[in-house]
Scaffold this active site. Structure first.
Site, short mmCIF file in Angstrom:
data_model
loop_
_atom_site.label_atom_id
_atom_site.label_comp_id
_atom_site.label_asym_id
_atom_site.label_seq_id
_atom_site.Cartn_x
_atom_site.Cartn_y
_atom_site.Cartn_z
N SER A 18 -41.24 2.64 12.35
CA SER A 18 -41.07 3.19 13.68
C SER A 18 -39.69 2.81 14.24
CB SER A 18 -42.16 2.67 14.61
OG SER A 18 -42.01 3.18 15.91
N GLY A 19 -38.96 3.81 14.73
CA GLY A 19 -37.62 3.57 15.27
C GLY A 19 -36.52 3.76 14.26
N THR A 46 -38.09 11.18 13.35
CA THR A 46 -38.26 12.40 14.16
C THR A 46 -36.93 13.11 14.36
OG1 THR A 46 -40.14 11.40 15.31
CG2 THR A 46 -39.07 13.28 16.36
N ASN A 100 -39.57 1.57 19.49
CA ASN A 100 -38.96 2.90 19.55
C ASN A 100 -39.30 3.53 20.89
OD1 ASN A 100 -37.91 5.41 19.07
ND2 ASN A 100 -39.27 5.93 17.40
N SER A 159 -41.55 7.03 19.95
CA SER A 159 -42.26 6.81 18.69
C SER A 159 -43.35 7.85 18.51
CB SER A 159 -42.88 5.41 18.69
OG SER A 159 -43.64 5.21 17.52
N SER A 160 -43.41 8.45 17.32
CA SER A 160 -44.47 9.40 17.00
C SER A 160 -45.74 8.61 16.74
CB SER A 160 -44.10 10.22 15.76
OG SER A 160 -42.96 10.99 15.98
N GLY A 181 -44.27 5.16 9.67
CA GLY A 181 -43.88 4.24 8.62
C GLY A 181 -44.78 3.01 8.60
N GLU A 241 -46.33 -0.41 9.28
CA GLU A 241 -46.39 -1.12 10.56
C GLU A 241 -47.00 -2.51 10.37
OE1 GLU A 241 -46.63 2.50 13.84
OE2 GLU A 241 -48.36 1.16 13.58
#
Length: 966
Positions: free
Chosen positions: A103-104, A108, A155, A158-159, A397, A399
């Site tokens: 994440s980050g 995206t 992030n 973040s998605s 991703g 985590e």
């Protein structure tokens, strides 16, 4: 975009001298510091999030990568997108682009740039349907981010769901449709967020972006801190700008995107009402009462106005909403319905489950609505041909949080599946390429994470199977009992441990934690909430309530609500099983396509631009398996290139291949080039490609090429400048030739036109006076001026030929007068006959013409003049303004002032040669001033004319000027 030099590091990690973590990180850091955020590992792209805007994108960059091979330009997302698009279009093969990273890391944003590239290079004919599909593809990202993304500590955008998008292309390579698959929305975020994090963007955008009147209709206030579900992130935003303006601009962008996609205004209003209902639902609290109704037990809602708001916004009866919140209906064995009241804890659980489920159904409805709009329309494979597909996978991703729950377990299982696919496909691609080229395949040792995947998804014994068994068991099954069952099944598994199995490991708690050794690192999971989240249970009362809503949009989200409560149905699949099935289907889908990979790296935890935390990046490089990827790529051969491309780059280093070889084939020319450099022992020749073992061979060739490039550039510049000069010379010659012939044409045309117009110019009496001269070309303007002058002289001659000789003197005098007076005096007597000698005329001077004739004869005998130029009575004016009548006589020798009262006695005689000038006015008066050298001026006014006021000034001027000119 400039070409990269040696100071920017290796553009491909395969070319590293040594494949070690230290060399890998050194090259990654060097390129990051130089602003080169992209690097290849063969055909895999490694991307480092710069946390700032870089001038790497846009129309100009797209043009540079369009239609190019992967290695023709520096590493870039556009190069990968172009490679996937060209593979799909050339070979009619489905392709996919897998974007992974924590994440980050910029996943995206990478998917956005890929979508922008595909939209920019397709549909050159501007077909309306294709443009519509492209608009929906681009705008869908904005809508999905609003409902599926949130700010986290890692992030700002973040998605919180996985996304896989298929883009359908026709035989011409234009997008004609698409489909979006979503995976595991983190719906628990609706209820609670960690410190420093926010709920989904959509809630804040509605609160801060809606108009005041809309908020009033939704019974909302702008402050997110007033609502339980948004209180945690009330003071945070996404981009760092002012809260209100930031959210308002995002809200307007989402509304515009929904309009472009095709959401109706009624659907958008329903979405707003559902979001508001969730916020009100979160504020409902339950209190115990001493006495209550039979149906509701001893439980009540603290603020019943909130129930009113929820009922109004969901278009359901208030009593039904209250009943669902405080109780639930169950069917007994004899199908008798029993209403059972909730405790406060049960009611809170039911409320939270309802809020999560409503938001999940809303998100799924948005995705399905976009899919309906993107669905290919009127496509017949027999008529239009088979569609090809490019898939873009943007999924969460790996985590690792301080407390990892069921969501992190599913996410990390997903990454294990994708890593397994990644290694398998990379090895498979390598092996297939070796077989195609006739090169012996060498076995490559690598870490196979199949044992970890098996630990999670193995039937009957895997973690998910044990969890499902716990969820379906009769009686009270707690998370602690589930953990004990896991310990029993996996006590000997090398990648599983817990505090009970390893009592000395105090980083885990008894009865709560277990640890899995993932390929990316060890992760400790807390089993608290595993069973509830896996069951994902929602009472049937809420489903029936929302299915019976009068809002068609909300009703469409709950088709299972039409089921009768007494109907016996199969046990629904658990959340874990559904996610496992979707992962299996996703992996099978990706395996059927030609993959391209983008591996994203997050440079630091603080989201600071220009800073690369080596320790943090080293961890990501390890769990992404990038070093293994380099080793697989370099197993046996570090580089491989088709013969034409190899020759195109290095042919200048060999005399037999420069500028073009005359050998039998490109393979023979490549062999000759390598033999000249003494490198033939470090390569293998495939059917269509050259395989190079060590990076040093490429370095040697690159150094030879770098020495020759400046010489070749100078040669090309010289040749090109000569070509440009010759081309310019030829162009100038052509221009001058065209100009010369054009001038000839214009001259001929003009002369022909003159000849045509002046054919009748010889006919009297006008002699061409009414003829209009045509406008000449610029080059003929002096010629035409001369022609006009000649024509005027000719016409004057034709007119003069018919004038009697006796009138010629008068004509010349009038011409002379016209030359000096035409622009100065409007009336100068040109339309009457000029008699000149008016004193000798009996008409003009009846009383004294005889006396004047005698005086004139005496003067002629005395002075010997030949002709009288002009004579007339005048009135003299002296300097004292005294006036006296006099007579003026002008001969070819003298100017005489006579006294008519004394038989025209001469009062003053001035030699004509002494007269220097004559002045008249511009009016109708007859005033004349004669100037003489060395004498006073003579000021007179002509008078006594017959007829009276006859204008004789012009005659005097003309006669005098004509005589002087003669």
């Amino acid at each position: 975009m400039d070409e990269e030099g040696p100071d920017c590091g290796k553009a491909d990690f395969v070319l590293l001298d040594q494949v070690t973590m230290e060399d890998f990180m050194e090259n990654l850091k060097l390129r990051f510091e130089k602003g080169r955020i992209y690097t290849y590992i063969g055909e895999v792209l490694v991307s480092v999030n710069p946390y700032q805007e870089l001038p790497l994108y846009g129309h100009e960059a797209i043009t540079k990568y369009q239609g190019r091979e992967l290695y023709e330009r520096p590493p870039h997302l556009y190069a990968v997108a172009n490679a996937a698009y060209r593979a799909m279009k050339r070979r009619s093969r489905d392709t996919c682009i897998v974007i992974s990273g924590e994440s980050g890391a910029g996943k995206t944003e990478a998917s956005k740039h890929i979508m922008q590239y595909i939209a920019a290079v397709t549909n050159p004919s501007q077909r309306a349907e294709v443009e519509r599909v492209k608009d929906v593809l681009l705008k869908s990202t904005c809508v999905l981010e609003a409902f599926g993304n949130a700010r986290t500590n890692r992030n700002n955008n973040s998605s919180r769901f996985g996304k896989y998008m298929d883009i359908n292309f026709d035989f011409k390579g234009d997008p004609v449709g698409g489909h979006i698959h979503s995976y595991l929305l983190e719906k628990s975020r609706v209820l609670k967020q960690h410190v420093g994090e926010r709920n989904f963007h959509a809630f804040y955008q509605v609160l801060r972006g809606c108009e005041d009147s809309q908020l009033e209709d939704l019974h909302l206030q702008r402050n997110p801190a007033l609502y339980s579900f948004t209180r945690q992130g009330a003071g945070l935003n996404v981009s760092g700008g002012p809260l209100d303006s930031d959210e308002r601009s995002h809200y307007q962008a989402v509304m515009e995107a929904m309009r472009v996609i095709g959401f109706s205004s009624e659907e958008v209003d329903s979405v707003r009402r559902i979001l508001a209902a969730i916020l009100h639902l979160g504020n409902i609290e339950f209190v115990e009462t001493e006495e209550g109704g039979l149906e509701q037990g001893h439980l009540a809602v603290a603020e019943e106005v909130l129930v009113d708001h929820v009922a109004e916004l969901t278009a359901t009866p208030r009593e039904s909403v209250m009943r669902c919140l405080l109780s639930r209906t169950v069917a007994s064995g004899g199908r008798e319905l029993i209403e059972k009241g909730h405790t406060a804890a049960e009611a809170s659980y039911a409320r939270d489950a309802c809020a999560k489920a409503v938001y999940q159904r809303l998100f799924e409805w948005v995705v399905n609505r976009i899919n309906c709009v993107m669905e290919p329309r009127d496509r017949d494979p027999r008529r239009d041909g088979k569609d090809t597909v490019i898939g873009v996978l943007d999924i969460y991703g790996f985590e690792v949080f301080p407390v990892n729950s069921f969501e992190q377990f599913c996410i990390n299982y997903c990454n294990e599946k994708l890593q397994q696919l990644f290694i398998q496909l990379i090895l498979k691609q390598e092996q297939e390429e070796y077989e195609r080229e006739g090169i012996a395949w060498q076995t490559v040792d690598y870490f196979n994470n199949a044992t970890i995947v098996d630990l999670v998804e193995r039937p009957h014994r895997g973690v998910l199977a044990v969890l499902d068994e716990a969820c379906s068991a009769a009686g009270t099954i707690t998370d602690r009992i589930f953990l004990q069952s896991l310990d029993t099944h996996h006590r000997h598994h090398p990648h599983y441990t817990s505090r009970q199995l390893c009592p000395t490991d105090k980083t885990m708690e008894f009865g709560r934690d277990f640890r899995i050794k993932h390929y990316a690192g060890d992760v400790t999971y807390s089993v608290e909430g595993f069973i509830d989240k896996n069951r994902d249970h929602l009472f049937q009362d809420f489903k029936r309530l929302l299915y019976n809503s009068s809002d068609p949009t909300l009703r469409a989200m709950w088709p299972d609500g039409q089921q009768d409560i007494t109907e016996v149905t199969k046990r629904p699949l658990t959340a874990g099983t559904l996610f496992k099935n979707s992962m299996v289907a996703l992996v099978e889908n990706l395996a059927s396509k030609e993959p391209f990979y983008v591996r994203c790296i997050k440079p630091n935890e603080d989201k600071v631009a220009g800073r690369l935390d080596e320790g943090h990046c080293r961890h990501q490089v390890a769990y992404l398996g990038l070093l293994e990827n380099v080793r697989v790529r370099r197993a046996g051969f570090a580089s491989r290139q088709p013969y034409p491309r190899f020759l195109l780059r290095y042919k200048m280093t060999c005399e037999y291949t420069w500028p073009n070889h005359l050998l039998g084939s490109d393979r023979a020319a490549t062999s000759a080039l390598l033999e000249q450099h003494g490198l033939q022992g470090d390569v293998a020749f495939g059917h269509t490609k050259l395989f190079i073992r060590s990076p040093q061979t490429l370095v040697t060739l690159e150094q030879s090429r770098a020495r020759l490039i400046p010489i070749i550039v100078l040669l090309l510049q010289k040749a090109w400048r000569g070509t440009l000069s010759r081309r310019r010379c030829r162009r100038l010659r052509a221009i001058y030739t065209i100009m010369r012939w054009f001038r000839k044409h214009k001259v001929r045309a003009h002369l022909a036109e003159l000849q045509r117009r002046f054919q009748a110019a010889r006919q009297p009496p006008l002699y061409g006076q009414d003829m209009v001269w045509p406008p000449p070309p610029a080059v003929l303007q002096p010629f035409q001026d001369t022609c006009r002058a000649l024509f005027c002289r000719w016409r004057a001659r034709q007119l003069v030929k018919n004038i009697p000789p006796s009138d010629m003197a008068q004509i010349k005098a009038k011409v002379a007068a016209m030359g000096v007076l035409q622009e100065l005096r409007p009336d100068w007597g040109c339309r009457r006959a000029w008699d000149r000698d008016y004193l000798s005329s009996a008409t003009d001077n009846p009383a004294a013409s005889g006396l004047f004739t005698q005086r004139l004869k005496a003067l002629r005998d005395k002075d010997g003049f030949r002709t009288v130029l002009f004579s007339s009575h005048v009135r003299k004016v002296n300097r004292f303004n005294k006036r006296q009548d006099r007579a003026l006589l002008l001969t070819d020798r003298h100017l005489y002032k006579l006294d008519p009262s004394r038989q025209y006695r001469v009062m003053r005689a001035v030699p004509l040669a002494s007269v220097t000038g004559l002045s008249v006015t511009s009016g109708r008066d007859q005033l004349v001033v004669l100037h003489a050298r060395g004498q006073d001026d003579l000021v007179v006014c002509l008078h006594r004319s017959r007829p009276p006021l006859d204008n004789r000034v012009g005659e005097l001027v003309g006669v005098l000027v004509a005589h002087c000119q003669g």
